[in-house]
Design a protein around this motif. Structure first.
Motif, PDB file in Angstrom:
ATOM      1  N   LYS A  60      39.617  42.064  34.617  1.00 52.62           N
ATOM      2  CA  LYS A  60      40.450  41.044  35.233  1.00 52.62           C
ATOM      3  C   LYS A  60      40.826  41.445  36.644  1.00 52.62           C
ATOM      4  CE  LYS A  60      44.564  38.337  34.363  1.00 52.62           C
ATOM      5  NZ  LYS A  60      45.747  38.195  33.553  1.00 52.62           N
ATOM      6  N   ALA A  61      40.558  40.556  37.570  1.00 52.09           N
ATOM      7  CA  ALA A  61      41.001  40.732  38.945  1.00 52.09           C
ATOM      8  C   ALA A  61      41.692  39.448  39.363  1.00 52.09           C
ATOM      9  CB  ALA A  61      39.821  41.024  39.862  1.00 52.09           C
ATOM     10  N   ASN A  62      42.864  39.584  39.936  1.00 54.80           N
ATOM     11  CA  ASN A  62      43.618  38.396  40.314  1.00 54.80           C
ATOM     12  C   ASN A  62      43.151  37.814  41.638  1.00 54.80           C
ATOM     13  OD1 ASN A  62      45.082  38.653  37.997  1.00 54.80           O
ATOM     14  ND2 ASN A  62      46.722  39.775  38.938  1.00 54.80           N
ATOM     15  N   VAL A  63      42.763  38.662  42.595  1.00 56.31           N
ATOM     16  CA  VAL A  63      42.283  38.192  43.893  1.00 56.31           C
ATOM     17  C   VAL A  63      40.977  38.912  44.198  1.00 56.31           C
ATOM     18  CG1 VAL A  63      42.715  38.149  46.379  1.00 56.31           C
ATOM     19  CG2 VAL A  63      44.565  37.682  44.815  1.00 56.31           C
ATOM     20  N   PHE A  92      50.803  36.919  47.540  1.00 57.19           N
ATOM     21  CA  PHE A  92      50.192  37.118  46.223  1.00 57.19           C
ATOM     22  C   PHE A  92      51.053  38.041  45.362  1.00 57.19           C
ATOM     23  CE2 PHE A  92      47.474  40.212  43.929  1.00 57.19           C
ATOM     24  CZ  PHE A  92      47.152  39.419  42.855  1.00 57.19           C
ATOM     25  N   LEU A  93      51.538  39.146  45.930  1.00 54.08           N
ATOM     26  CA  LEU A  93      52.371  40.089  45.169  1.00 54.08           C
ATOM     27  C   LEU A  93      53.725  39.497  44.799  1.00 54.08           C
ATOM     28  CD1 LEU A  93      51.678  43.562  46.778  1.00 54.08           C
ATOM     29  CD2 LEU A  93      51.019  42.750  44.527  1.00 54.08           C
ATOM     30  N   ALA A  94      54.234  38.570  45.627  1.00 58.39           N
ATOM     31  CA  ALA A  94      55.497  37.917  45.287  1.00 58.39           C
ATOM     32  C   ALA A  94      55.327  37.061  44.033  1.00 58.39           C
ATOM     33  CB  ALA A  94      55.977  37.058  46.455  1.00 58.39           C
ATOM     34  N   GLU A  95      54.137  36.452  43.875  1.00 55.67           N
ATOM     35  CA  GLU A  95      53.868  35.629  42.705  1.00 55.67           C
ATOM     36  C   GLU A  95      53.430  36.461  41.501  1.00 55.67           C
ATOM     37  OE1 GLU A  95      50.882  32.909  43.973  1.00 55.67           O
ATOM     38  OE2 GLU A  95      52.177  31.963  45.462  1.00 55.67           O
ATOM     39  N   THR A  96      52.639  37.526  41.753  1.00 53.38           N
ATOM     40  CA  THR A  96      52.092  38.368  40.687  1.00 53.38           C
ATOM     41  C   THR A  96      52.348  39.829  41.033  1.00 53.38           C
ATOM     42  OG1 THR A  96      50.329  36.725  40.527  1.00 53.38           O
ATOM     43  CG2 THR A  96      50.042  38.739  39.266  1.00 53.38           C
ATOM     44  N   PRO A  97      53.474  40.381  40.645  1.00 54.59           N
ATOM     45  CA  PRO A  97      53.803  41.762  41.044  1.00 54.59           C
ATOM     46  C   PRO A  97      52.809  42.820  40.569  1.00 54.59           C
ATOM     47  CG  PRO A  97      55.725  40.647  40.144  1.00 54.59           C
ATOM     48  CD  PRO A  97      54.562  39.749  39.914  1.00 54.59           C
ATOM     49  N   ASP A  98      52.177  42.623  39.414  1.00 55.47           N
ATOM     50  CA  ASP A  98      51.221  43.599  38.890  1.00 55.47           C
ATOM     51  C   ASP A  98      49.783  43.200  39.199  1.00 55.47           C
ATOM     52  OD1 ASP A  98      53.282  45.089  37.827  1.00 55.47           O
ATOM     53  OD2 ASP A  98      53.236  44.027  35.916  1.00 55.47           O
ATOM     54  N   GLY A  99      49.579  42.414  40.232  1.00 62.30           N
ATOM     55  CA  GLY A  99      48.266  41.887  40.548  1.00 62.30           C
ATOM     56  C   GLY A  99      47.301  42.951  41.045  1.00 62.30           C
ATOM     57  N   VAL A 101      43.389  43.618  43.144  1.00 58.02           N
ATOM     58  CA  VAL A 101      42.516  43.082  44.171  1.00 58.02           C
ATOM     59  C   VAL A 101      41.163  43.761  44.052  1.00 58.02           C
ATOM     60  CG1 VAL A 101      42.140  42.874  46.657  1.00 58.02           C
ATOM     61  CG2 VAL A 101      44.430  42.605  45.736  1.00 58.02           C
ATOM     62  N   VAL A 102      40.090  42.969  44.167  1.00 59.76           N
ATOM     63  CA  VAL A 102      38.740  43.513  44.199  1.00 59.76           C
ATOM     64  C   VAL A 102      38.127  43.101  45.529  1.00 59.76           C
ATOM     65  CG1 VAL A 102      36.441  43.452  43.171  1.00 59.76           C
ATOM     66  CG2 VAL A 102      38.451  43.428  41.712  1.00 59.76           C
ATOM     67  N   ILE A 103      37.634  44.081  46.267  1.00 63.45           N
ATOM     68  CA  ILE A 103      36.960  43.837  47.533  1.00 63.45           C
ATOM     69  C   ILE A 103      35.460  43.835  47.253  1.00 63.45           C
ATOM     70  CG2 ILE A 103      36.544  44.664  49.875  1.00 63.45           C
ATOM     71  CD1 ILE A 103      39.320  46.016  49.707  1.00 63.45           C
ATOM     72  N   VAL A 104      34.822  42.696  47.491  1.00 60.68           N
ATOM     73  CA  VAL A 104      33.388  42.545  47.282  1.00 60.68           C
ATOM     74  C   VAL A 104      32.749  42.566  48.662  1.00 60.68           C
ATOM     75  CG1 VAL A 104      31.562  41.117  46.314  1.00 60.68           C
ATOM     76  CG2 VAL A 104      33.809  41.149  45.240  1.00 60.68           C
ATOM     77  N   ALA A 105      32.259  43.727  49.067  1.00 59.97           N
ATOM     78  CA  ALA A 105      31.686  43.900  50.398  1.00 59.97           C
ATOM     79  C   ALA A 105      30.170  43.915  50.327  1.00 59.97           C
ATOM     80  CB  ALA A 105      32.198  45.193  51.034  1.00 59.97           C
ATOM     81  N   ASP A 106      29.536  43.274  51.290  1.00 66.52           N
ATOM     82  CA  ASP A 106      28.078  43.296  51.387  1.00 66.52           C
ATOM     83  C   ASP A 106      27.630  44.715  51.709  1.00 66.52           C
ATOM     84  OD1 ASP A 106      25.798  40.953  52.022  1.00 66.52           O
ATOM     85  OD2 ASP A 106      25.339  42.933  52.804  1.00 66.52           O
ATOM     86  N   LYS A 107      26.466  45.112  51.187  1.00 69.97           N
ATOM     87  CA  LYS A 107      25.998  46.482  51.420  1.00 69.97           C
ATOM     88  C   LYS A 107      25.635  46.712  52.878  1.00 69.97           C
ATOM     89  CE  LYS A 107      21.231  45.682  49.920  1.00 69.97           C
ATOM     90  NZ  LYS A 107      20.218  46.070  48.941  1.00 69.97           N
TER      91      LYS A 107
END
Length: 136
Positions: A60-63, A92-99, A101-107
């Motif tokens: 699970k990733a929220n953002v 985002f953290l104000a709405e979901t404190p335990d949220g 983040v996944v960074i999907v970076a191009d290689k």
């Protein structure tokens, strides 16, 4: 004359179609499609993730932040400037404190851009940050 009156009475009768089984079937199909649909959240941009032997599946990733080879940042299909990442993450953290983040970076993306995105997320207070990779 009686036969004429009888004929007129027969013409005024209407046959009705019972719609209840049809409506029931439509609702059953609707429920079936809602239950069986899987909702996948994507960054909104097509990137070629690098591969890693130690890559793990994250449930699970929220953002999900997408970073293209040109250094553009996308969140849920919308472009985002590097200066706006911190404010977005704070909201985002104000709405979901335990949220998380996944960074999907191009290689092919620059490491500096990924570090800037990571830094802005940390400055906003995000503690659970991951970088996406394909498992070899």
């Amino acid at each position: 004359m009686r036969s004429i009156r009888y004929a007129r009475g027969a013409r005024t009768r209407r046959s009705e179609i019972n719609m209840t089984p049809l409506i029931d079937m439509v609702f059953i199909l609707l429920i079936f499609f809602i239950v069986t649909t899987s909702f996948v959240r994507e960054s909104g941009v097509d990137v070629q993730r690098p591969s890693a032997q130690s890559a793990e599946t994250k449930e699970k990733a929220n953002v999900i932040l997408g970073l293209t080879a040109e250094g553009q940042i996308f969140v849920e299909g919308r472009p985002l400037d590097i200066r706006s990442v911190r404010a977005y993450m704070e909201r985002f953290l104000a709405e979901t404190p335990d949220g998380s983040v996944v960074i999907v970076a191009d290689k092919e993306s620059m490491t500096g851009a990924a570090v800037q995105v990571l830094d802005q997320c940390r400055l906003a207070g995000v503690r659970n940050i991951s970088i996406a990779a394909r498992k070899e």
